[in-house]
Design a protein around this motif. Structure first.
Motif, PDB file in Angstrom:
ATOM      1  N   GLY A   1      41.829  45.342 -76.179  1.00  0.00           N
ATOM      2  CA  GLY A   1      40.707  44.287 -76.314  1.00  0.00           C
ATOM      3  C   GLY A   1      41.472  42.854 -75.442  1.00  0.00           C
ATOM      4  O   GLY A   1      42.781  43.192 -74.951  1.00  0.00           O
TER       5      GLY A   1
ATOM      6  N   ARG B   1      41.748  37.635 -79.066  1.00  0.00           N
ATOM      7  CA  ARG B   1      40.702  38.287 -79.997  1.00  0.00           C
ATOM      8  C   ARG B   1      41.823  39.141 -81.129  1.00  0.00           C
ATOM      9  O   ARG B   1      41.361  40.287 -81.388  1.00  0.00           O
TER      10      ARG B   1
ATOM     11  N   GLU C   1      39.933  39.907 -84.469  1.00  0.00           N
ATOM     12  CA  GLU C   1      39.102  41.157 -84.415  1.00  0.00           C
ATOM     13  C   GLU C   1      39.934  42.451 -83.991  1.00  0.00           C
ATOM     14  O   GLU C   1      39.562  43.358 -84.712  1.00  0.00           O
ATOM     15  N   ARG C   2      40.856  42.101 -83.583  1.00  0.00           N
ATOM     16  CA  ARG C   2      41.405  43.553 -83.257  1.00  0.00           C
ATOM     17  C   ARG C   2      42.114  44.047 -84.512  1.00  0.00           C
ATOM     18  O   ARG C   2      42.462  45.391 -85.114  1.00  0.00           O
TER      19      ARG C   2
ATOM     20  N   ARG D   1      40.988  43.524 -87.460  1.00  0.00           N
ATOM     21  CA  ARG D   1      39.837  44.239 -88.227  1.00  0.00           C
ATOM     22  C   ARG D   1      39.269  45.581 -87.773  1.00  0.00           C
ATOM     23  O   ARG D   1      39.288  46.617 -88.551  1.00  0.00           O
ATOM     24  N   THR D   2      39.395  45.769 -86.656  1.00  0.00           N
ATOM     25  CA  THR D   2      39.127  46.940 -85.948  1.00  0.00           C
ATOM     26  C   THR D   2      40.406  48.128 -86.544  1.00  0.00           C
ATOM     27  O   THR D   2      39.935  49.122 -86.921  1.00  0.00           O
TER      28      THR D   2
ATOM     29  N   GLN E   1      36.811  34.005 -88.767  1.00  0.00           N
ATOM     30  CA  GLN E   1      36.035  33.616 -87.805  1.00  0.00           C
ATOM     31  C   GLN E   1      34.941  34.778 -87.501  1.00  0.00           C
ATOM     32  O   GLN E   1      34.995  36.140 -87.804  1.00  0.00           O
TER      33      GLN E   1
END
Lengths: 231, 231
Positions: free
Chosen positions: A38, A42, A45-46, A48-49, B230
Motif C-alpha cells: 500500500g 495508509r 488500512e494496512r 486492518r487488512t 478513519q
C-alpha cells in the motif's frame, strides 16, 4: 534484519507493507504468497487488512523498515486488532532501528544517553516536538532525529536547528546517514553549524552529539567516560 | 543478532569479550580461534587487547550484548585505537539493542519519541543522570532505563522512581523485561506506582510509558496518533 524476521517473511502466506519496503524483501517471499502493498499514510488500512487476513487463519507478516516498534507498524496493528476484537496471535519481531544502524556507520555516537525524536508533525503536534527538542538539548542528550525533512516539510528541521544551536556549540559533531543499512547508503560527518547544508530527506537519520561528543579518526564518538590512560 | 554479526564471529581469529557474552556465542566461534574473555569493568583493557591483536593482522571481534554502539564497546575500541595510533580498520556491526528487543516483547511502547537513560553512575555523574530523567519525564518522552539496579546500587532506581512520579500518573504503564531476547527472558507489565515491587537487576530493561501510553490486550502501546476509526 534478524534471522527471525527473515524466517517470518519466508513462511508468510500474506505480506502487507508499504510498497517501497516490500520491494526490499521481495526475494524472501514465498512464490504463492499474497502481497498487499500500500501507500505511505495508509497505516490503519494496512493494519486492518493484515488483521482481516489473520482472522482467516493465514500467516500474515506486516513489514516496517528498521524496527517495527520504532515509529513503525507494531502499535497500530495491536490497536486495530483490539478495536476489532480480533483474537489473533500477534508477535512483534524486533530489528535494527535506523538510530543504531546509522550510529554504527558514524562511529559510536550513542554510547551515552540519547533521545530519539521524529520531526514529522503529521501525527504529533509541533509544540510537543519542540518541547522535546528543548528538553533533550538542555539535558545534554545525544539526539537522533527521524523523518527530519521532506520536500514539502522543511520548517521543522530549521526550527530544530535553531533550538539545538541555542544549547550546543556550533562545532558539535553531527552525523547524517541516508538509507542506513540499505542499498545506496551514504554517510556524512559534519557540525551542528553546517548540518543544514547537507542533503537531508525522509530516508535520512541525523545524529547530533552531546557536549562531550568528539571526532576520533573521522568518526563520531560520545565517550562513555572511561579513563583511556588507566593502568 | 544479524547475519552480518554472525558471519564476523564465525570468521574471527580472535574473540575478545566479557565472559558472560562470549558464552552466548560460543557455538559460532572457529575451533582454532583464540578466545580472550575478561571481566566486567575492564573495558579499556579489553579494547587494548583487541587493538594489539588486530595490529598482528588478525581478524579480531569484540563482543558486546545487544548493540555494541549502545553503552557497548564500540566507542572505547575506536578511542583506544586512536590513542595508540593503531592503523587498523574497525567496523561496528549493529545489533538489536535491549530497548527495542524489550519493546517488542512488551507490545509497542516506542512508537513515539523516547529517551534512553542508563542509571549506572559508575561512569556518568548522578547529577547529569538526574537532569536527564527530569527533562525526559517533563517533556513526555517514553523512557527506557538501562542498567537500572544491581545488588550494591539500588539508590538510583529509587531516585528515578521519585522523579518519574512527580511528572507522570502512578498508573502509567511500565514494562519490565529481564534478559531481553536471551534464554530465560521474563516479561512483566506493571504501573509506575508498582514498578519498585518488581525484580529489577542489571540484566533488566525498564520501559516507562508517556502520558498517552496505554494497555492494549495486556500489552503496552504508545499510540502514534492514527485515527483508528478513519474510513
Amino acid at each position: 534484519m534478524t534471522p527471525k524476521a527473515k524466517q517470518a517473511i519466508e513462511r508468510a502466506d500474506v505480506i502487507v507493507g508499504y510498497a517501497t519496503y516490500v520491494k526490499l524483501i521481495e526475494s524472501l517471499i514465498k512464490p504463492d504468497a499474497e502481497v498487499i502493498s500500500g501507500h505511505m499514510g495508509r497505516e490503519v488500512e494496512r493494519a486492518r487488512t493484515a488483521v482481516t487476513h489473520a482472522l482467516e487463519n493465514k500467516q500474515v507478516v506486516v513489514i516496517s523498515s528498521g524496527d517495527a516498534g520504532v515509529y513503525g507498524m507494531a502499535g497500530v496493528v495491536l490497536e486495530v486488532a483490539a478495536v476489532e476484537n480480533a483474537e489473533v496471535p500477534i508477535e512483534i519481531v524486533p530489528g535494527v532501528t535506523a538510530a543504531t544502524a546509522a550510529a554504527a556507520k558514524l562511529g559510536a555516537p550513542l554510547v551515552s544517553d540519547f533521545a530519539v525524536i521524529s520531526l514529522s508533525d503529521l501525527l504529533t503536534p509541533w509544540n510537543v516536538i519542540e518541547k522535546r527538542l528543548e528538553a533533550a538539548a538542555e539535558a545534554d542528550f545525544v539526539i537522533v532525529l527521524y523523518n527530519p525533512q521532506s520536500p514539502g516539510r522543511t520548517e521543522p528541521l530549521a526550527r530544530a536547528h535553531e533550538i539545538l544551536l541555542r544549547h550546543r556549540s556550533p562545532e558539535t559533531p553531527v552525523g547524517i546517514v541516508r538509507l542506513a543499512g540499505r542499498y545506496g547508503e551514504e554517510t556524512a560527518v559534519t557540525t551542528l553549524k553546517a548540518m543544514v547544508d547537507a542533503e537531508i530527506n525522509m530516508v535520512t537519520t541525523v545524529i547530533v552529539g552531546n557536549s562531550t561528543t568528539y571526532i576520533v579518526d573521522k568518526r563520531i564518538v560520545t565517550p562513555r567516560g572511561y579513563n583511556l590512560f588507566q593502568a
